[in-house]
Design a protein around this motif. Structure first.
Motif, mmCIF file in Angstrom:
data_model
loop_
_atom_site.group_PDB
_atom_site.id
_atom_site.type_symbol
_atom_site.label_atom_id
_atom_site.label_comp_id
_atom_site.label_asym_id
_atom_site.label_seq_id
_atom_site.Cartn_x
_atom_site.Cartn_y
_atom_site.Cartn_z
ATOM 1 N N TRP A 1 -65.444 -3.535 27.877
ATOM 2 C CA TRP A 1 -64.956 -4.903 28.021
ATOM 3 C C TRP A 1 -66.079 -5.916 28.223
ATOM 4 N N SER B 1 -67.866 -6.462 25.002
ATOM 5 C CA SER B 1 -67.016 -7.155 24.036
ATOM 6 C C SER B 1 -66.756 -8.622 24.394
ATOM 7 N N GLN C 1 -70.989 -10.730 25.355
ATOM 8 C CA GLN C 1 -70.977 -10.549 23.899
ATOM 9 C C GLN C 1 -72.114 -11.301 23.211
#
Length: 147
Positions: free
Chosen positions: A64, A67, A71
């Motif tokens: 997570w 992502s 990111q």
């Protein structure tokens, strides 16, 4: 607000914290499930159960945070994966040390097992969460100077 500003400071910490809540659910849920299925007061098994729970939470965290939260800097490179594993091991050490020390201290005060394990786990999660954020931000997903 520009994307660059959103990825810094309080907003980034907020994103990390939201993901941290899911990590906490995995971490404490796994520990409690293992203790429910295989109740023990033996320190070695408590460390094993805590390590299993924490490792599952760290895997969730990597997915997570790479992502979303980081990111902009997460490239999925082998270097970043290795650095993430290193910070995970350091954070696991912090987590295990705080968990066992808190559990031992609370046991000396006669705190019941279930409460003792969960308070110790909560303290361990809090301190390893803070250590993990700063290691991930400044060590693992550090933006390179050319970005």
């Amino acid at each position: 607000m520009t994307q660059n500003k959103k990825n810094k400071g309080p907003f980034q910490f907020l994103q990390f914290s939201v993901i941290g809540v899911s990590n906490a659910g995995i971490d404490i849920g796994t520990l409690n499930l293992l203790l429910l299925l295989f109740h023990t007061d033996e320190r070695g098994l408590l460390l094993l159960f805590n390590t299993i729970a924490y490792t599952l939470a760290v895997a969730n965290s990597y997915f997570w945070n790479a992502s979303f939260t980081f990111q902009h800097a997460a490239k999925g490179s082998n270097r970043q994966r290795i650095l993430f594993i290193v910070q995970g091991i350091v954070s696991l050490g912090v987590n295990n040390l705080v968990f066992i020390a808190s559990n031992t201290l609370l046991e000396s005060f006669g705190v019941p097992n279930w409460l003792r394990y969960n308070v110790a786990k909560g303290l361990a999660m809090l301190l390893s969460f803070i250590a993990s954020f700063f290691m991930i931000k400044y060590f693992v997903f550090k933006k390179s100077k050319k970005n």
